[in-house]
Design a protein around this motif. Structure first.
Motif, PDB file in Angstrom:
ATOM      1  N   THR A  20      62.757  70.087  -8.884  1.00 31.05           N
ATOM      2  CA  THR A  20      63.532  69.816  -7.849  1.00 31.05           C
ATOM      3  C   THR A  20      63.488  68.472  -7.356  1.00 31.05           C
ATOM      4  OG1 THR A  20      61.778  70.711  -6.413  1.00 31.05           O
ATOM      5  CG2 THR A  20      63.397  72.212  -7.171  1.00 31.05           C
ATOM      6  N   LYS A  35      57.490  82.973 -17.567  1.00 33.90           N
ATOM      7  CA  LYS A  35      58.151  83.071 -16.573  1.00 33.90           C
ATOM      8  C   LYS A  35      57.808  82.103 -15.210  1.00 33.90           C
ATOM      9  CE  LYS A  35      60.913  86.519 -13.924  1.00 33.90           C
ATOM     10  NZ  LYS A  35      60.287  86.979 -12.612  1.00 33.90           N
ATOM     11  N   LEU A  36      56.461  82.493 -15.196  1.00 30.57           N
ATOM     12  CA  LEU A  36      55.749  81.528 -13.874  1.00 30.57           C
ATOM     13  C   LEU A  36      55.738  80.169 -14.526  1.00 30.57           C
ATOM     14  CD1 LEU A  36      53.832  81.451 -11.523  1.00 30.57           C
ATOM     15  CD2 LEU A  36      51.802  81.824 -13.179  1.00 30.57           C
ATOM     16  N   MET A  41      65.510  84.808  -4.025  1.00 34.47           N
ATOM     17  CA  MET A  41      65.004  83.785  -4.327  1.00 34.47           C
ATOM     18  C   MET A  41      63.320  83.703  -3.221  1.00 34.47           C
ATOM     19  SD  MET A  41      66.306  79.763  -4.575  1.00 34.47           S
ATOM     20  CE  MET A  41      67.824  80.172  -5.199  1.00 34.47           C
ATOM     21  N   VAL A  69      55.545  71.658  -3.372  1.00 30.45           N
ATOM     22  CA  VAL A  69      57.022  71.790  -3.658  1.00 30.45           C
ATOM     23  C   VAL A  69      57.382  73.387  -3.027  1.00 30.45           C
ATOM     24  CG1 VAL A  69      59.104  71.670  -4.836  1.00 30.45           C
ATOM     25  CG2 VAL A  69      56.812  70.318  -5.643  1.00 30.45           C
ATOM     26  N   GLU A  87      61.055  85.860  -4.831  1.00 32.55           N
ATOM     27  CA  GLU A  87      60.531  85.345  -6.048  1.00 32.55           C
ATOM     28  C   GLU A  87      59.587  84.225  -6.146  1.00 32.55           C
ATOM     29  OE1 GLU A  87      63.243  84.566  -9.439  1.00 32.55           O
ATOM     30  OE2 GLU A  87      61.434  82.952 -10.220  1.00 32.55           O
ATOM     31  N   GLY A 126      50.730  80.532  -8.680  1.00 30.18           N
ATOM     32  CA  GLY A 126      50.561  79.256  -9.299  1.00 30.18           C
ATOM     33  C   GLY A 126      49.546  78.191  -8.461  1.00 30.18           C
ATOM     34  N   ARG A 169      49.672  72.716 -13.184  1.00 27.91           N
ATOM     35  CA  ARG A 169      49.616  74.226 -13.304  1.00 27.91           C
ATOM     36  C   ARG A 169      50.251  74.811 -14.363  1.00 27.91           C
ATOM     37  NH1 ARG A 169      45.461  74.921 -10.636  1.00 27.91           N
ATOM     38  NH2 ARG A 169      45.962  76.761 -10.284  1.00 27.91           N
ATOM     39  N   GLU A 220      60.153  74.404  -0.355  1.00 27.98           N
ATOM     40  CA  GLU A 220      61.536  75.470  -0.511  1.00 27.98           C
ATOM     41  C   GLU A 220      61.355  76.666   0.324  1.00 27.98           C
ATOM     42  OE1 GLU A 220      63.849  74.532  -2.371  1.00 27.98           O
ATOM     43  OE2 GLU A 220      63.384  73.090  -4.089  1.00 27.98           O
ATOM     44  N   ARG A 257      67.125  76.425  -9.906  1.00 31.06           N
ATOM     45  CA  ARG A 257      67.657  77.535  -9.273  1.00 31.06           C
ATOM     46  C   ARG A 257      67.407  76.893  -7.997  1.00 31.06           C
ATOM     47  NH1 ARG A 257      64.971  82.572 -10.493  1.00 31.06           N
ATOM     48  NH2 ARG A 257      63.408  80.947 -11.222  1.00 31.06           N
ATOM     49  N   PHE A 258      66.534  75.984  -7.567  1.00 28.24           N
ATOM     50  CA  PHE A 258      66.215  75.752  -6.255  1.00 28.24           C
ATOM     51  C   PHE A 258      67.007  74.399  -5.836  1.00 28.24           C
ATOM     52  CE2 PHE A 258      63.512  79.086  -7.010  1.00 28.24           C
ATOM     53  CZ  PHE A 258      62.454  78.755  -7.797  1.00 28.24           C
ATOM     54  N   VAL A 306      51.785  71.691  -7.812  1.00 26.40           N
ATOM     55  CA  VAL A 306      53.343  71.669  -7.623  1.00 26.40           C
ATOM     56  C   VAL A 306      53.588  72.977  -6.924  1.00 26.40           C
ATOM     57  CG1 VAL A 306      55.383  71.980  -9.062  1.00 26.40           C
ATOM     58  CG2 VAL A 306      53.827  70.414  -9.753  1.00 26.40           C
ATOM     59  N   PRO A 307      53.137  74.070  -7.042  1.00 26.76           N
ATOM     60  CA  PRO A 307      53.731  75.416  -6.397  1.00 26.76           C
ATOM     61  C   PRO A 307      53.471  75.340  -4.763  1.00 26.76           C
ATOM     62  CG  PRO A 307      52.163  76.130  -8.273  1.00 26.76           C
ATOM     63  CD  PRO A 307      52.094  74.497  -7.999  1.00 26.76           C
ATOM     64  N   THR A 347      55.676  83.052  -7.003  1.00 24.51           N
ATOM     65  CA  THR A 347      55.308  82.052  -7.799  1.00 24.51           C
ATOM     66  C   THR A 347      54.157  81.001  -7.223  1.00 24.51           C
ATOM     67  OG1 THR A 347      57.834  81.920  -8.559  1.00 24.51           O
ATOM     68  CG2 THR A 347      56.277  79.970  -8.857  1.00 24.51           C
ATOM     69  N   LEU A 375      60.228  73.903 -10.080  1.00 29.86           N
ATOM     70  CA  LEU A 375      59.714  73.269  -8.886  1.00 29.86           C
ATOM     71  C   LEU A 375      59.445  71.700  -9.301  1.00 29.86           C
ATOM     72  CD1 LEU A 375      57.166  75.727  -7.284  1.00 29.86           C
ATOM     73  CD2 LEU A 375      59.672  75.140  -6.602  1.00 29.86           C
ATOM     74  N   ILE A 376      58.965  71.209 -10.157  1.00 32.29           N
ATOM     75  CA  ILE A 376      58.721  69.919 -10.445  1.00 32.29           C
ATOM     76  C   ILE A 376      60.073  69.413 -10.541  1.00 32.29           C
ATOM     77  CG2 ILE A 376      57.932  68.317 -12.385  1.00 32.29           C
ATOM     78  CD1 ILE A 376      55.893  70.306 -13.295  1.00 32.29           C
ATOM     79  N   SER A 386      59.258  78.746 -13.568  1.00 35.29           N
ATOM     80  CA  SER A 386      59.315  78.475 -12.283  1.00 35.29           C
ATOM     81  C   SER A 386      58.887  77.303 -11.573  1.00 35.29           C
ATOM     82  CB  SER A 386      58.790  79.806 -11.489  1.00 35.29           C
ATOM     83  OG  SER A 386      59.821  80.845 -11.808  1.00 35.29           O
ATOM     84  N   ILE A 387      57.384  77.122 -12.418  1.00 34.17           N
ATOM     85  CA  ILE A 387      56.704  75.878 -11.822  1.00 34.17           C
ATOM     86  C   ILE A 387      57.436  74.790 -12.399  1.00 34.17           C
ATOM     87  CG2 ILE A 387      54.605  74.539 -12.026  1.00 34.17           C
ATOM     88  CD1 ILE A 387      53.191  77.479 -12.236  1.00 34.17           C
TER      89      ILE A 387
END
Lengths: 606, 522
Positions: free
Chosen positions: B90, B79-80, A489, A465, A492, A500, B44, A469, B145-146, A461-462, A496, B87-88, B83-84
């Protein structure tokens, strides 16, 4: 009438590396043979070599024993060279290399600063021998390393490599001796050695040059490694986009077999080893070792998590040692010359030399092999001859799409693994792209992100995607639509993706963003807060303007404009309407008096 | 010994950090992980920190080693993870998850809205079982947020049996892995690269043109609603769930069946029998519910009176059959025993024939061609005969089946019976004797074959047929030292009793027609 040069004894070497071949250097070779016959000259050997690494100066022809180097040779130049140099012993000055700084014409290859300042260990034969003649390899010390290795025990060979301090030249810089030791100690009925020749960084061509110019050095290195580890089968994974390298390597394997350097009982020992060529299929990610393994196994090139590492669990589950082309070439050099000689060069933690492909806005572009620890300044300004057109140096992007941009404040950085990492870049496979004041750093980061996003295998995913982004935010910035929140963003998200991602493609993809944010933040801020592109590249943030005093009213720009954005009468000043202009730059390029200037949005003059 | 979040855990070599955490009630979120499959490390979400290892590592792939110190839930990791997860999200419609009205909407909108495009949880067939949502709740997901990256792919609804909406696919790879490793078909793969990466078939061929067996393994492992079985997707939670044996062929696959509103809702392989390959075929997985739920099931006994059939009751129907038997010499009566009979029914029919001295007992449809030659006048069959010309020489045709199969219109008596999903019993399969359990009640007045026979035997004054349930029949079988033979039904047999499955299941008909040139249809 038989000419004076019947006892010529000269040798003419024509470069048939991919670059020079694409400029038809094979026709140059044919022409030489023709012209020499016509001039009734015997005793002159005409042969071809692999890449010199000076492709921007190609086609390249060298003449021995004078060590004359001719650059940018055309087929039409051949009769002149034959008549003037070969027959009348007068080298052709107009074809000499011209030093970009002094503007002097330099005849001798070894007098050229670009070559003089190099220390060519693994590039030594490149451009000097015919890569398809194994005898020329043997005559220049080839296979001595293998012979020496076979007289030692496996542990002794491994210790030798460990003591040399050789670190992998594929990018990670992992100690090679240690890697070999892991594989040697691992349990497995079979073991494999693999050469990673999937050189994927855009603009990198060192592995290609070595494979084309000196393939036996890699082959010998693999044989030495296979002996040390206890493997009898090797693979070279070459990208399919290197057909000449594939061809030369296949030929090298054939000739090595016929001479007993590959196959059963090599050099009369009990060691048997053979190599198979496997071509890639156009995926950058297959340069990652576990994806490479999957590809050889016939699967989709998607990396898998480590541990377990290939040294224990690699190809088909067996212990596998994977090294880069250059690393294998170094192995054969070290076995031949001894580890102390290797340690004499470079630095304590990074001994030996490294090959860089110096490209971009640089006067001398090509491959250079320099000792580790050489300062960037020396590379760019001495070997490289400085920035093209003497423009202002902005940054040097190192390590390809996995690397970062180093600004002029870091020009005194020595090239080695650690110092680059601390500066938020990597040495990587050795790419160095010089950029000047006319390069937009945000656009550069965007370019590399486009590459990594399109090459992402899509598994995790990281990366899949996250890089998309990141790319979208960078695009937004270059279009002047971003806000300061977007910048936060970006930062950050970059971390990530680094934290990740599964493999190093994803883990290093944000490096261009992270390093440019660190050193060129104001350029980002200009795009965001001022809607201005200081380098005048981002189309949404620049405009073209006519300087009225310089305009002669020739109407050339008006004719070139594809969207009719320019108005003006003959002999009168012209005007570009920014609301219609699409910033194609045709008017700018064609104005005979340079009366059109590029302006970053706020009217700052170039 | 390994330490996870300060907790000391004993372990054996060969386990991953995730396996040990799960065995010790330590929660680590996962999406691409699945109990049937090897770990993949793609989502992940299970990233943890191991002392001494740089960065983060996936708990699902990392083997546990002695003296490891693992942290699974530091602030940094959480937090990580969020965020991941963002991303999924989005790429996955998430409005229902972040909507402020979500709770009251769930309370009031008790039904799902059937839809082609899935635009949110309320239109997703997997709403109740969505693993994505469960993980989000556990890790404290609040907002994305994305920018949204909805893929706008066309829906794939042109194959029989199941639908695919890859717009909500999260690329966990489970379907690819199950198809490759468990089902062994290798039909689904990762295609393309970068953001365009999509699960699909080679050259985007419809599944019907590939080696797909329509076993449904992919549908079962999908954590979202991207893959859904067309006939089962909108029913939500089942009312009932049992384990039983499939009787559509002699393989005897163990099945988990679910019912809703007294209809069979879904069929899957028994999850406790984690098989070395996915043990169920398209017949059991997708055709069975449609076949047995069909509205044309026989529900009432019918008796023919002056060329017309009238619905009746069991007493009269049994009486009518008994009368026909009494009025016909025994050598002019024939019995046809369907291979789909349970062991108990098969045993009883044989006992019945013996008690009557009835020798014309047939067990394969080919044998029935002797009927005109042998001047048989009465045929009592437990499945519709395929060769209708046989009916011409009969005086009375007694049909016991679940559908109005061949000869139905001419039958003197029609006896509605149960499918194997509506009765208890046992069946001898290639794997030995297996049990069947009912998941739904029989339609109308339909009764199991053995019960119908016992009633008939009573009317014919035969003793030894006073059974109340199949357990009593089993005791009788044991006492008589009887073990039922294997009555082999090939796995590619296309009928159930007297009916072609493709006549009742349109998707099956499509499958057979599309693959008629192959050696086998799946």
């Amino acid at each position: 009438m038989k000419s004076d040069s019947s006892k010529n004894g000269r040798k003419i070497l024509i470069c048939e590396g991919t670059g020079c071949l694409s400029s038809k250097s094979d026709l140059i070779k044919d022409r030489f043979e023709e012209e020499l016959k016509k001039a009734d000259v015997e005793d002159v050997e005409v042969t071809f070599t692999g890449c010199h690494g000076f492709c921007a100066q190609g086609p390249i022809v060298s003449v021995l024993p004078e060590d004359t180097l001719y650059v940018k040779v055309n087929v039409e130049d051949v009769p002149t060279i034959v008549e003037s140099h070969i027959v009348k012993n007068q080298p052709v000055e107009k074809l000499f290399y011209e030093d970009p700084t002094t503007h002097n014409k330099i005849e001798r290859y070894h007098d050229i600063l670009f070559y003089k300042k190099q220390q060519r260990l693994i590039l030594s034969r490149c451009g000097q021998i015919n890569p398809e003649r194994i005898q020329e390899y043997i005559d220049t010390g080839g296979y001595i390393g293998l012979a020496k290795a076979l007289k030692l025990s496996q542990e002794e060979v491994i210790n030798l490599i460990k003591q040399s301090g050789l670190r992998g030249r594929g990018g990670a810089g992992f100690p090679t001796g240690l890697k070999w030791e892991f594989c040697y100690k691992a349990q497995g009925e079979e073991k494999y050695v693999v050469c990673n020749a999937d050189e994927g960084d855009p603009g990198a061509f060192m592995d290609r040059s070595i494979l084309e110019a000196d393939p036996h050095s890699v082959l010998e290195g693999m044989a030495i490694g296979a002996y040390a580890i206890g493997s009898s089968k090797g693979f070279i994974y070459v990208r399919a986009e290197y057909p000449l390298a594939v061809k030369r390597f296949r030929k090298a394997i054939e000739t090595a077999r016929s001479k007993g350097y590959l196959g059963n009982n090599i050099l009369g020992s009990s060691f048997s080893f053979d190599i198979q060529v496997k071509e890639g299929a156009g995926a950058f990610v297959c340069g990652e070792e576990t994806a490479l393994i999957a590809s050889i196994e016939g699967k989709r090139g998607m990396p898998v998590s480590k541990p377990p590492f290939p040294a224990e669990h690699g190809l088909w589950g067996y212990p596998t040692n994977i090294n880069n082309v250059k690393t294998w070439a170094f192995a054969s050099w070290i076995l031949r010359n001894g580890y102390e000689e290797f340690r004499k060069i470079g630095t304590e933690s990074s001994p030996g030399t490294a090959i860089f492909s110096l490209t971009g806005k640089i006067k001398n572009s090509g491959l250079i092999e320099v000792p580790m620890g050489t300062k960037l300044r020396e590379i760019i300004y001495e070997l490289g001859g400085g920035v093209l057109e003497d423009k202002e140096f902005k940054a040097v992007q190192t390590g390809g799409p996995s690397g970062g941009c180093l600004p002029k404040e870091l020009l005194d950085l020595p090239v080695d693994f650690e110092s680059f990492k601390e500066a938020d870049s990597i040495m990587g496979s050795g790419g160095m792209v010089v950029v000047d004041e006319d390069t937009c750093i945000v656009d550069l980061a965007k370019y590399f992100l486009q590459f990594t996003q399109s090459e992402s295998c899509g598994k995790c995913v990281p990366c899949r995607v996250g890089t998309k982004e990141l790319l979208d935010i960078c695009t937004k910035i270059t279009e002047g639509k971003a806000t300061l929140e977007d910048l936060d963003m970006l930062e950050e998200l970059a971390h990530t993706v680094v934290d990740g991602s599964l493999c190093n493609l994803g883990k290093t993809a944000p490096n261009p963003v992270i390093s440019t944010l660190r050193y060129f933040k104001d350029e980002f801020l200009a795009h965001i807060e001022e809607k201005r592109c200081p380098a005048k590249v981002c189309k949404e943030l620049i405009s073209y303007q006519v300087v009225e005093d310089a305009c002669i009213g020739c109407q050339r720009c008006k004719r070139e404009c594809p969207v009719d954005a320019i108005t003006g009468e003959k002999k009168g000043p012209h005007f570009i309407d920014a609301s219609i202009c699409i910033r194609c730059g045709l008017c700018y390029e064609n104005c005979p008096t340079d009366a059109i200037i590029k302006v970053d949005k706020f009217g700052e003059v170039a | 010994m390994i330490v996870i979040d300060g907790k000391e855990i004993e372990f054996e070599e060969g386990k991953t950090i995730l396996e040990l955490a799960r065995a010790n009630d330590i929660y680590i979120p996962t999406l691409c992980d699945h109990e049937y499959l090897d770990s993949f490390g793609a989502c992940r979400l299970c990233l943890v920190q191991v002392e001494g290892m740089r960065g983060f590592t996936t708990a699902c792939t990392t083997p546990a080693k002695k003296d490891m110190k693992v942290t699974t839930n530091s602030e940094e990791i959480n937090k990580l993870r969020r965020s991941i997860y963002e991303l999924i999200m989005t790429e996955h419609p998430n409005s229902c998850l972040v909507c402020s009205m979500a709770e009251s909407c769930n309370e009031r909108n008790c039904g799902l809205q059937k839809s082609g495009h899935i635009t949110g949880c309320q239109t997703c067939p997997n709403r109740d079982n969505c693993e994505l949502r469960i993980v989000g709740e556990k890790i404290g997901f609040e907002t994305v947020r994305f920018p949204t990256l909805y893929k706008s792919l066309p829906l794939e609804r042109y194959d029989p049996f199941f639908d695919r909406d890859y717009n909500i696919c999260i690329l966990c790879g489970r379907c690819v892995r199950v198809c490759q490793d468990l089902a062994g078909a290798g039909v689904l793969v990762f295609t393309k690269r970068g953001h365009e990466t999509k699960i699909g078939t080679a050259f985007e061929k419809p599944h019907i043109l590939t080696e797909c067996r329509f076993c449904g393994a992919c549908v079962d492992v999908c954590p979202t609603g991207a893959l859904s079985a067309r006939n089962q997707k909108w029913y939500r939670e089942p009312d009932n769930r049992i384990i039983t044996t499939c009787m559509l062929c002699s393989k005897g696959c163990q099945l988990e069946m679910e019912s809703k509103w007294n209809y069979i809702m879904s069929v899957r392989p028994d999850p406790d029998h984690i098989p070395s390959h996915y043990n169920i075929c398209v017949k059991g997985r997708f055709c069975l519910p449609v076949l047995f739920n069909d509205t044309e099931r026989l529900k009432l006994p019918l008796i023919m009176r002056t060329h017309k059939q009238f619905p009746s009751n069991w007493r009269d129907a049994a009486n009518t059959v008994a009368k026909i038997f009494k009025e016909t010499p025994v050598n002019e009566i024939a019995l046809y025993l369907s291979p789909f009979l349970t062991d108990e029914a098969f045993y009883l029919f044989n006992k019945f024939a013996k008690a009557l001295g009835l020798e014309n007992v047939f067990t394969s449809q080919e044998e029935l061609e002797v009927i005109p030659k042998k001047k048989i006048k009465v045929l009592y069959t437990t499945e519709g005969v395929f060769d209708s010309s046989i009916l011409d020489s009969l005086e009375s045709y007694i049909l016991q089946d679940i559908f109005p199969s061949t000869g139905f219109e001419q039958a003197a008596v029609v006896l509605p019976t149960t499918a194997f999903t509506e009765e208890k019993g046992s069946i001898t399969t290639k794997e030995g004797v297996r049990k069947i359990e009912p998941i739904v009640p029989a339609p109308g007045l339909a009764q199991p074959d053995w019960k119908i026979l016992c009633q008939l035997a009573e009317d014919l004054n035969l003793s030894g047929f006073e059974f109340q349930n199949t357990d009593e029949i089993n005791s009788d079988m044991i006492n008589s030292n009887y073990s039922a033979p294997l009555r082999e039904i090939d796995k590619y047999y296309l009928n159930y009793r007297g009916t072609a499955i493709s006549d009742k299941v349109p998707d099956f008909d499509i499958l057979l027609k599309a693959r008629k040139n192959r050696k086998t249809p799946w």
